[in-house]
Design a protein around this motif. Structure first.
Motif, PDB file in Angstrom:
ATOM      1  N   PHE A 121       0.946  -1.331   0.165  1.00 54.45           N
ATOM      2  CA  PHE A 121       0.078  -0.128  -0.050  1.00 54.45           C
ATOM      3  C   PHE A 121       0.767   1.205  -0.146  1.00 54.45           C
ATOM      4  N   ALA A 122       1.950   1.101   0.726  1.00 56.95           N
ATOM      5  CA  ALA A 122       2.607   2.299   0.619  1.00 56.95           C
ATOM      6  C   ALA A 122       3.461   2.331  -0.753  1.00 56.95           C
ATOM      7  N   ALA A 123       3.490   1.520  -1.548  1.00 56.06           N
ATOM      8  CA  ALA A 123       3.803   1.860  -3.169  1.00 56.06           C
ATOM      9  C   ALA A 123       2.654   2.275  -3.990  1.00 56.06           C
ATOM     10  N   VAL A 124       1.324   1.623  -3.701  1.00 56.12           N
ATOM     11  CA  VAL A 124       0.463   1.954  -4.607  1.00 56.12           C
ATOM     12  C   VAL A 124      -0.722   3.222  -4.138  1.00 56.12           C
ATOM     13  N   ALA A 125      -0.440   3.744  -2.819  1.00 57.19           N
ATOM     14  CA  ALA A 125      -1.262   4.613  -2.283  1.00 57.19           C
ATOM     15  C   ALA A 125      -1.438   5.810  -3.299  1.00 57.19           C
ATOM     16  N   ASP A 126      -2.806   6.170  -3.112  1.00 56.00           N
ATOM     17  CA  ASP A 126      -3.281   7.510  -3.862  1.00 56.00           C
ATOM     18  C   ASP A 126      -2.857   7.446  -5.330  1.00 56.00           C
ATOM     19  N   GLN A 127      -2.536   6.237  -5.802  1.00 54.69           N
ATOM     20  CA  GLN A 127      -2.302   6.002  -7.197  1.00 54.69           C
ATOM     21  C   GLN A 127      -3.636   5.357  -7.810  1.00 54.69           C
ATOM     22  N   PRO A 128      -3.875   5.778  -9.347  1.00 51.14           N
ATOM     23  CA  PRO A 128      -4.912   5.102  -9.814  1.00 51.14           C
ATOM     24  C   PRO A 128      -4.745   3.572 -10.201  1.00 51.14           C
ATOM     25  N   ILE A 129      -4.760   2.799  -8.995  1.00 51.24           N
ATOM     26  CA  ILE A 129      -4.554   1.343  -9.214  1.00 51.24           C
ATOM     27  C   ILE A 129      -5.789   0.637  -8.432  1.00 51.24           C
ATOM     28  N   LEU A 130      -6.484  -0.091  -9.181  1.00 48.83           N
ATOM     29  CA  LEU A 130      -7.752  -0.585  -8.430  1.00 48.83           C
ATOM     30  C   LEU A 130      -7.146  -1.849  -7.493  1.00 48.83           C
ATOM     31  N   THR A 131      -7.295  -1.891  -6.206  1.00 46.50           N
ATOM     32  CA  THR A 131      -6.802  -2.752  -5.516  1.00 46.50           C
ATOM     33  C   THR A 131      -8.077  -3.443  -4.916  1.00 46.50           C
ATOM     34  N   ILE A 132      -7.870  -4.755  -4.853  1.00 42.67           N
ATOM     35  CA  ILE A 132      -9.014  -5.508  -4.721  1.00 42.67           C
ATOM     36  C   ILE A 132      -8.336  -7.094  -3.680  1.00 42.67           C
ATOM     37  N   GLY A 133      -9.026  -7.216  -2.614  1.00 43.30           N
ATOM     38  CA  GLY A 133      -8.729  -8.100  -1.704  1.00 43.30           C
ATOM     39  C   GLY A 133      -9.571  -9.011  -1.069  1.00 43.30           C
ATOM     40  N   GLU A 134      -9.179 -10.020  -0.487  1.00 45.86           N
ATOM     41  CA  GLU A 134      -9.978 -10.813   0.115  1.00 45.86           C
ATOM     42  C   GLU A 134      -9.829 -11.089   1.618  1.00 45.86           C
ATOM     43  N   MET A 135      -8.829 -10.250   2.541  1.00 48.79           N
ATOM     44  CA  MET A 135      -8.696 -10.574   3.970  1.00 48.79           C
ATOM     45  C   MET A 135      -9.465  -9.368   4.726  1.00 48.79           C
ATOM     46  N   ASN A 136      -9.971 -10.060   5.839  1.00 49.37           N
ATOM     47  CA  ASN A 136     -10.733  -9.154   6.639  1.00 49.37           C
ATOM     48  C   ASN A 136      -9.875  -8.040   7.099  1.00 49.37           C
TER      49      ASN A 136
ATOM     50  N   ASN B 323       9.970   0.643   0.801  1.00 57.06           N
ATOM     51  CA  ASN B 323      11.447   0.183   0.940  1.00 57.06           C
ATOM     52  C   ASN B 323      11.740   0.159   2.464  1.00 57.06           C
ATOM     53  N   SER B 324      10.818   0.493   3.386  1.00 59.38           N
ATOM     54  CA  SER B 324      11.337   0.365   4.760  1.00 59.38           C
ATOM     55  C   SER B 324       9.969   0.290   5.573  1.00 59.38           C
ATOM     56  N   GLU B 325      10.438  -0.614   6.539  1.00 61.65           N
ATOM     57  CA  GLU B 325       9.648  -1.085   7.527  1.00 61.65           C
ATOM     58  C   GLU B 325      10.251  -1.562   8.839  1.00 61.65           C
ATOM     59  N   PHE B 326       9.697  -1.038   9.809  1.00 62.12           N
ATOM     60  CA  PHE B 326      10.406  -1.558  11.240  1.00 62.12           C
ATOM     61  C   PHE B 326       9.360  -2.078  12.041  1.00 62.12           C
ATOM     62  N   THR B 327       9.624  -2.865  13.010  1.00 62.37           N
ATOM     63  CA  THR B 327       8.903  -3.663  13.856  1.00 62.37           C
ATOM     64  C   THR B 327       9.563  -3.522  15.348  1.00 62.37           C
ATOM     65  N   LEU B 328       8.997  -3.285  16.283  1.00 61.45           N
ATOM     66  CA  LEU B 328       9.196  -3.049  17.811  1.00 61.45           C
ATOM     67  C   LEU B 328       8.368  -4.178  18.454  1.00 61.45           C
ATOM     68  N   LYS B 329       9.038  -4.984  19.249  1.00 60.45           N
ATOM     69  CA  LYS B 329       8.193  -5.936  20.001  1.00 60.45           C
ATOM     70  C   LYS B 329       8.882  -6.147  21.317  1.00 60.45           C
ATOM     71  N   GLY B 330       7.639  -6.249  22.159  1.00 64.25           N
ATOM     72  CA  GLY B 330       8.254  -6.528  23.598  1.00 64.25           C
ATOM     73  C   GLY B 330       7.477  -7.534  23.993  1.00 64.25           C
ATOM     74  N   TYR B 331       7.842  -8.396  25.221  1.00 65.01           N
ATOM     75  CA  TYR B 331       6.805  -9.326  25.771  1.00 65.01           C
ATOM     76  C   TYR B 331       7.354  -9.752  27.209  1.00 65.01           C
ATOM     77  N   PHE B 332       6.612 -10.441  27.855  1.00 61.32           N
ATOM     78  CA  PHE B 332       6.849 -10.889  29.435  1.00 61.32           C
ATOM     79  C   PHE B 332       6.438 -12.129  29.355  1.00 61.32           C
ATOM     80  N   ASP B 333       7.021 -13.239  29.609  1.00 61.04           N
ATOM     81  CA  ASP B 333       6.672 -14.543  29.896  1.00 61.04           C
ATOM     82  C   ASP B 333       6.779 -15.223  31.444  1.00 61.04           C
ATOM     83  N   SER B 334       5.856 -15.829  31.810  1.00 58.52           N
ATOM     84  CA  SER B 334       6.124 -16.350  33.279  1.00 58.52           C
ATOM     85  C   SER B 334       5.630 -17.801  33.076  1.00 58.52           C
TER      86      SER B 334
END
Lengths: 188, 702
Positions: A121-136, B323-334
């Motif tokens: 979505f970061a790549a296609v946001a706000d562009q004229p691309i019809l996006t269709i999906g099937e996940m909730n 081109n860029s994505e980050f994830t921050l995760k934390g947990y506690f387990d007992s």
């Protein structure tokens, strides 16, 4: 050892029985495989959508219909390559990860895996691309059309905020069949 | 940052996923030729797509909306794109297997050895080294490590989830240390639960049976405001005893009560937040044989283990661009266990950061760092001189991996390394190199060489355990001899260098094959060396205390191959076949070395037939063969042979409506009882029984 022998034989005999029985099972004639119907509908969604004028570089540029999912989908979507849309040929791409999603005119994201979707979505946001999906939740996070299945029939909802942001307009014939979401309504 | 293979925050071995795609430009003629060849190859198996397409061609969109659909299995051609030995179990696989627990479901995975020790204990391992405390397999639930820091291993019985809410289980055989860290030596199991948006509405599930005496589960999912989803579940079960070889009850019933929640919130496509947590409470019966210094030098203990655990995990994923994505995760387990002879309590805090960066079209870099603190508390009667009861340990890690596209869509190279510092063995570096080659459509080959370590656990460094007492042998040894396995401060990590290669091919539209070969070279494996022997106790109850100290004197190698095949024989019938071959060779020096590692089964076969008798009727058969093996008998200091066995499960399921499913399942149906494994110590050999149960699941349309 005899016990082992009997144990071996019974399941294999059962299995042999099974091996031949499925062949005789009659197919329900009025039903259609899910993705074959989805392919036909995706084609129709494109038919009843309008792209901004500058979306295609020349008069014979094909409409690029991209399917994100596994290769078995080719058998459902491949035949669309024989068709035309607005007098243009249709090109089909089936890939587990779309490499250049910006070059697609229609993207159908199959499956329920959310992984990679934010980057798509970061790549296609706000562009004229019809996006269709099937996940909730697909239309909550930027998607335009969401397939749902209710009592073995396909339904779809449309998020107008997202189609407008992309500059795509859907015909009233399509909207009449859809569950229409305007603004930030929560979609199930 | 759970390092999951495919899902929401995947950084698999393939950030960009090596971008294999199939471009069919609008050359209709060429395309039809392809299809024609495919049709010839598959015969009548998939005739329906063409008929469907012809029929659908002439219909209006309004007519299309009125057609009923059948959903087919999507697994037929599904192969992972990672340059590693990956196998994925889906929710559907688990449902149709009839498995009622995660370890039972793992029997479907080629290359894994799953052996049930008794009704409430499992030994699960990849590529050998199995045992109740199989220590070379890392297990994660939604990115939370459930590997015990006290004993190196997984307490499967107290790490359960609601099976209906599982998205999938990804199993990576071979080292996964570069991404997942230490102890991912022979494999990693990622248990991934569904996104809350996918578990909306109510689900009720119940099981009644002879072994699976009663299970009940409720899950409720609902939208939480705009863009948010949540669910909560409670489940409980009671399972019956298994039996001893002589047919007597083994005293190993168990019951658990579990619950949890998950909330997912996605305010935009750029950010997603997850908060989830679970609790477990259980009573687990077991009969233990423990060493005793007075005649008959062995005592039977009818024990009820009380297990108690809870965890909470939060995750934030932010996508700043394509081109860029980050994830921050934390947990506690007992996780607490009170076994009577032995009490342990583990508490873990973990924080991870992970960043994926696509650079210059050709590189996908994933890097990250993490911190973990574990507090382990151990006490109990079999401990001699337990040292300090509580121990606090810290773990720091940094990793980086670069996936380089050498030839677009054809060849890619993944290089990575993880550097880790832990309080037991200091700094560890775990590098890997992987090559993925796609010579043609439908063909993928991969090669890898990697190094991984299994770090010391608490029991190996600072605990002394009385494992057995040898009665006096008058007149030469007038005292009983107490064998005490002793921790060693200098106990080091076990090391592995693994060479692997794999090939995936889709020879037919309906057939996929996934083959892997491997050679594992182990060094510094655990051994026990005879230490001091001193006369202890006071007259007249004197005894000779002989210590056996943990050391790293053993080395060895294993090699083998694994095959997984999926054949969608007809539209309604699928066959899943898994086969694995394993050979192990250890450089045993001393008599103790011979009992360090059991002999893994050389051949294992799993064959599943999934047949849709009708749209609302499934008939499934699952046949498993496990070759003879041996397990370590810590009391007798010997290996015990375990016979090969063949087990068959049958499942018949009927859905009178789309909301309700009723299943009749028979497990080990042709065999009243068989042994699968013997725990290393304390537990009395127990056999798995035949079981039959009925399961009902009601899920009203939402």
């Amino acid at each position: 050892m005899i016990r082992v022998g009997i144990n071996f034989a019974i399941p294999w005999l059962l299995l042999l029985g099974i091996l031949f029985s499925p062949m005789s099972r009659s197919q329900p004639q009025d039903k259609v495989e899910e993705y074959n119907l989805k392919a036909a509908l995706v084609y129709n969604f494109a038919r009843f959508s309008q792209w901004p004028e500058n979306s295609f570089s020349s008069a014979d540029t094909p409409v690029a219909l991209c399917v994100q999912g596994d290769q078995s989908l080719i058998k459902s979507f491949g035949l669309l390559a024989k068709k035309t849309l607005f007098g243009r040929p249709v090109s089909i791409v089936v890939a587990e990860t779309l490499v250049n999603p910006e070059s697609c005119n229609v993207i159908f994201v199959t499956g329920v895996q959310r992984q990679g979707l934010p980057r798509l979505f970061a790549a296609v946001a706000d562009q004229p691309i019809l996006t269709i999906g099937e996940m909730n939740g697909f239309t909550d996070i930027g998607g335009m059309i969401l397939f749902t299945t209710v009592h073995e029939r396909l339904k779809f909802s449309v998020n107008l905020e997202n189609t407008e942001a992309g500059g795509i307009s859907l015909s009233s014939r399509l909207l009449k069949l859809a569950h229409v979401i305007e603004g930030q309504e929560t979609q199930r | 940052m759970s390092k999951q293979f495919g899902s929401s925050e995947s950084r698999s071995f393939s950030g960009k996923r090596l971008a294999r795609f199939f471009l069919l430009l609008a050359n209709a003629r060429q395309f039809s030729k392809c299809l024609f060849i495919a049709a010839l190859a598959t015969g009548s198996a998939h005739h329906s797509w063409a008929e469907d397409q012809d029929k659908l061609d002439d219909l209006t969109i309004e007519q299309l909306m009125n057609i009923e659909v059948t959903s087919v299995s999507k697994k037929a051609q599904k192969l992972s794109d990672s340059p590693a030995a990956v196998f994925v179990l889906t929710n559907e696989d688990i449902r149709r297997s009839g498995a009622t627990s995660i370890p039972e479901a793992l029997r479907m995975v080629p290359g894994l050895n799953v052996a049930r020790i008794d009704a409430n204990k499992w030994a699960v391992s990849a590529r050998g080294f199995n045992g109740r405390f199989a220590n070379k397999l890392l297990v994660l639930v939604d990115g939370r490590a459930v590997y015990s820091p006290s004993f190196s291993g997984v307490y499967w019985e107290s790490r359960d989830v609601m099976l209906e809410d599982l998205e999938r289980i990804e199993v990576i055989r071979g080292p996964g240390a570069t991404l997942w860290g230490a102890n991912a030596v022979n494999g990693v199991i990622n248990i991934i639960t569904r996104h809350a948006a996918d578990t909306q509405g109510v689900l009720l599930s119940a099981i009644v049976g002879d072994e699976e005496q009663g299970h009940g589960g409720v899950r409720i999912g609902a939208a939480l405001g705009e863009n948010g989803y949540g669910r909560a579940y409670v489940k409980g079960f009671k399972r019956d005893d298994f039996v001893r070889a002589n047919g007597n009850d083994a005293g190993d019933t168990w019951e658990m009560l579990e619950g949890g929640f998950r909330a997912d919130y996605q305010p935009s496509h750029k950010d997603s937040y997850t908060l989830q947590g679970d609790f477990q409470h259980g009573d687990i019966d077991q009969e233990l044989l423990i060493a005793d210094l007075t005649p008959p030098y062995m005592a039977l203990l009818d024990s009820r283990t009380d297990v108690e655990g809870w965890n909470i995990l939060g995750r934030w994923q932010h996508t700043s661009s394509a081109n860029s994505e980050f994830t921050l995760k934390g947990y506690f387990d007992s996780n607490d266990r009170n076994e009577g002879i032995f009490n342990s309590s583990d508490k873990t805090v973990d924080i991870d950061f992970q960043h994926l960066l696509a650079l210059a079209q050709r590189h996908v870099v994933v890097w990250g760092f993490g911190y973990r603190n574990t507090e382990t508390t151990i006490s109990g009667a079999v401990l001699i001189n337990p040292g300090s009861k509580i121990r606090d340990d810290e773990l720091f890690n940094f990793f980086i991996q670069d996936e380089i596209d050498l030839i677009e869509n054809k060849l890619s190279l993944t290089l990575g390394a993880k550097v880790e510092h832990n309080d037991y063995t200091g700094a560890e570096i775990q590098p890997s190199a992987r090559l993925m080659w796609s010579p043609a459509n439908g063909h993928k080959a991969w090669f890898s060489v990697s190094q991984a370590v299994r770090t010391a656990s608490r029991v190996e460094q600072d605990l002394n355990i009385l494992t057995s007492v040898i009665p006096p042998m008058a007149p030469f040894v007038p005292f009983p001899v107490a064998l005490v396995v002793t921790g060693n401060d200098d106990y080091d990590s076990e090391e592995l260098t693994a060479w692997e290669a794999g090939y995936r091919i889709t020879p037919l539209n309906t057939l996929s094959l996934d083959m892997t070969i491997f050679y594992n070279d182990y060094d510094q494996l655990r051994s026990t060396e005879a230490g001091s022997s001193v006369l202890a106790g006071s007259f007249p109850s004197l005894y000779l205390e002989q210590t056996l100290e943990f050391d790293n004197q053993l080395s060895g190698e294993t090699y083998g191959f694994e095959v997984a095949a999926v054949w969608q024989a007809t539209r309604v019938w699928r066959l899943d076949i898994g086969y694995s071959f394993l050979e192990s060779d250890f450089n045993n020096q001393s008599p103790q070395d011979k009992v360090q590692n059991g002999i893994a089964p050389r051949h294992q076969v799993s064959l599943r037939s999934l047949f849709d008798v009708a749209d609302n009727l499934d008939f499934d058969i699952w046949v498993r063969y496990v070759d003879e093996a041996s397990a370590i008998d810590g009391r007798a200091f010997a290996l015990q042979k375990i016979d090969s066995y063949l087990a068959t499960d049958l499942r018949l399921a009927w859905r009178p409506s789309s909301e309700f499913e009723l299943a009749l399942v028979g497990q080990n149906i042709f065999d009243p009882q068989h042994a699968e494994y013997i725990q290393e110590s304390f537990t009395i050999p127990t056999e798995v029984e035949r079981g039959v149960y009925v399961k009902a699941v009601w899920q009203p349309n939402y």
